[in-house]
Design a protein around this motif. Structure first.
Motif, PDB file in Angstrom:
ATOM      1  N   UNK A 177      -5.071   7.744  -9.097  1.00 39.03           N
ATOM      2  CA  UNK A 177      -3.862   7.543  -8.306  1.00 39.03           C
ATOM      3  C   UNK A 177      -3.143   6.304  -8.819  1.00 39.03           C
ATOM      4  N   UNK A 178      -2.033   6.511  -9.501  1.00 41.49           N
ATOM      5  CA  UNK A 178      -1.302   5.396 -10.107  1.00 41.49           C
ATOM      6  C   UNK A 178      -0.692   4.466  -9.058  1.00 41.49           C
ATOM      7  N   UNK A 179      -0.631   4.906  -7.797  1.00 40.54           N
ATOM      8  CA  UNK A 179      -0.074   4.076  -6.728  1.00 40.54           C
ATOM      9  C   UNK A 179      -1.127   3.258  -5.995  1.00 40.54           C
ATOM     10  N   UNK A 180      -2.387   3.427  -6.392  1.00 47.41           N
ATOM     11  CA  UNK A 180      -3.472   2.702  -5.720  1.00 47.41           C
ATOM     12  C   UNK A 180      -3.515   1.253  -6.193  1.00 47.41           C
ATOM     13  N   UNK A 181      -3.606   0.303  -5.253  1.00 47.60           N
ATOM     14  CA  UNK A 181      -3.670  -1.114  -5.621  1.00 47.60           C
ATOM     15  C   UNK A 181      -4.812  -1.830  -4.915  1.00 47.60           C
ATOM     16  N   UNK A 235       0.842  -1.203   0.000  1.00 50.13           N
ATOM     17  CA  UNK A 235       0.000   0.000   0.000  1.00 50.13           C
ATOM     18  C   UNK A 235       0.874   1.248   0.000  1.00 50.13           C
ATOM     19  N   UNK A 236       0.497   2.220  -0.838  1.00 53.35           N
ATOM     20  CA  UNK A 236       1.263   3.462  -0.934  1.00 53.35           C
ATOM     21  C   UNK A 236       0.332   4.675  -0.926  1.00 53.35           C
ATOM     22  N   UNK A 290      -4.626   7.488   0.213  1.00 51.08           N
ATOM     23  CA  UNK A 290      -4.362   6.147  -0.311  1.00 51.08           C
ATOM     24  C   UNK A 290      -5.487   5.648  -1.211  1.00 51.08           C
ATOM     25  N   UNK A 291      -6.447   6.508  -1.536  1.00 45.42           N
ATOM     26  CA  UNK A 291      -7.599   6.103  -2.331  1.00 45.42           C
ATOM     27  C   UNK A 291      -7.317   6.076  -3.820  1.00 45.42           C
TER      28      UNK A 291
END
Length: 284
Positions: free
Chosen positions: A105-109, A5-6, A87-88
C-alpha cells in the motif's frame, strides 16, 4: 491518529471513519461484540482525534483495537466484501475464488511497511491438497482412559471430518468409550443439537474456527470460554464455579500491565486447566 493517515485508495482517514467502524464492529450479531465490551464508547474529538471511554480498567486496549477494522464511513458492506479498503501495509489488487492478489500500500505511513513486492493467497478447498500443503503443522493428542462409557459422536458432513471420524471412534473405543457416529449437515447439527435451549448431546466433532487472534491471550480465552454460544450451549459451562473463577482471574489479569499482566495470564491458564478438568459439563 497517525499524521496524514490514508486508506489504500488514497483518501484521508478521519475520526468519523473510526467512530463508524466501531459502531459496525459492535452492532448486534457481530462476532466481536463481547470481545469489545470493555469499551463504553468511542467519540470524535476532532477530525483526527477520538476519545475512547472504557467501562472498566483494561490493560490491552491498544492490542484489542485491532478487532475494529477501520474502513471508510461512507462504504457499504457489499463494497468492503467485494474489494476491501484499509489502512494497513498491504492493499488488495484482485479477489476471486482461487486467489487473492495483494501489493504494498503506497499510502501506508505506519511503522510496519510491506517488505515484499507482492503477496498471493491461494484458496485451497480440496481437503487432500490442503492437508498436503500443511503437513509440516503440529498435532495435539489427548489421552484418556475409562472402564466403559457409551456415547454418540455427532459429526458434521464436512469431508475432512467424515474421513477423520472413524479414527476418532477407534481411539475412543480403545480407551473404553464405546462410540457411535452420527453424521449430520453442519446447519442441522448446530441448530438441532448444540445451539438449543436444553442441549443433550454427548460429543461433537466439527471443524474449528479459523480466526487468528495474535498475541492477545484474553481474547483467545474469551472466544472459547466467554459469555457466548460456546459456554451457554456447546460446553454448558456458563455460570459454573469454574467459569466464574476463571473470569475473576481474566478480569484481574487484563486490568494489570507489564510483567504483572503476564504473570496473571500464566496463572489464569494454569487455573483453567484445573477448572476444566473438574467443572466441565459431560456434554462438552
Amino acid at each position: 491518529m497517525r499524521d496524514d493517515a490514508k486508506f489504500s485508495d488514497g483518501t484521508p482517514v478521519t475520526s468519523a471513519d473510526v467512530v463508524e467502524s466501531y459502531k459496525r464492529a459492535t452492532a448486534e450479531g457481530n462476532l466481536y461484540v463481547s470481545m469489545l465490551d470493555f469499551i463504553d464508547d468511542i467519540t470524535a474529538k476532532d477530525d483526527t482525534t477520538v476519545t475512547i471511554s472504557l467501562s472498566k480498567p483494561f490493560g490491552l486496549v491498544k492490542e484489542r483495537l485491532t478487532l475494529i477494522k477501520i474502513v471508510p464511513a461512507s462504504s457499504t458492506q457489499e463494497e468492503m466484501t467485494a474489494m476491501p479498503v484499509g489502512t494497513g501495509p498491504w492493499k488488495y489488487d484482485s479477489i476471486d475464488e482461487q486467489k487473492i492478489h495483494m501489493s504494498p500500500n503506497e499510502n501506508y505511513n505506519g511503522d510496519f511497511p510491506a517488505e515484499d513486492e507482492a503477496m498471493v493467497v491461494d484458496i485451497i478447498k480440496d481437503d487432500t491438497a490442503r492437508t498436503t500443503a500443511l503437513q509440516e503443522g503440529s498435532v495435539q493428542v489427548m489421552e484418556a482412559g475409562v472402564d466403559s462409557i457409551d456415547i454418540t459422536l455427532l459429526t458434521t458432513d464436512h469431508p475432512w471430518i467424515t474421513a477423520l471420524a472413524p479414527q476418532v471412534k477407534n481411539d475412543l473405543d480403545a480407551v473404553g468409550i464405546n462410540t457411535t457416529i452420527q453424521s449430520e449437515a453442519s446447519s442441522s447439527l448446530y441448530a438441532n443439537n448444540t445451539d438449543v435451549e436444553d442441549p443433550q448431546f454427548d460429543a461433537v466433532l466439527a471443524p474449528g474456527d479459523p480466526s487468528v487472534f495474535g498475541n492477545d491471550p484474553d481474547l483467545l480465552m474469551n472466544w472459547w470460554y466467554g459469555d457466548n454460544t460456546w459456554t451457554h450451549s456447546r460446553t454448558q459451562w456458563f455460570g459454573s464455579d469454574g467459569y466464574n473463577k476463571l473470569h475473576e482471574l481474566l478480569d484481574a489479569a487484563v486490568a494489570s500491565e507489564g510483567e504483572a499482566q503476564k504473570a496473571g495470564t500464566r496463572h489464569t491458564t494454569s487455573s483453567l486447566k484445573r477448572f476444566r478438568s473438574t467443572h466441565c459439563s459431560t456434554a462438552t
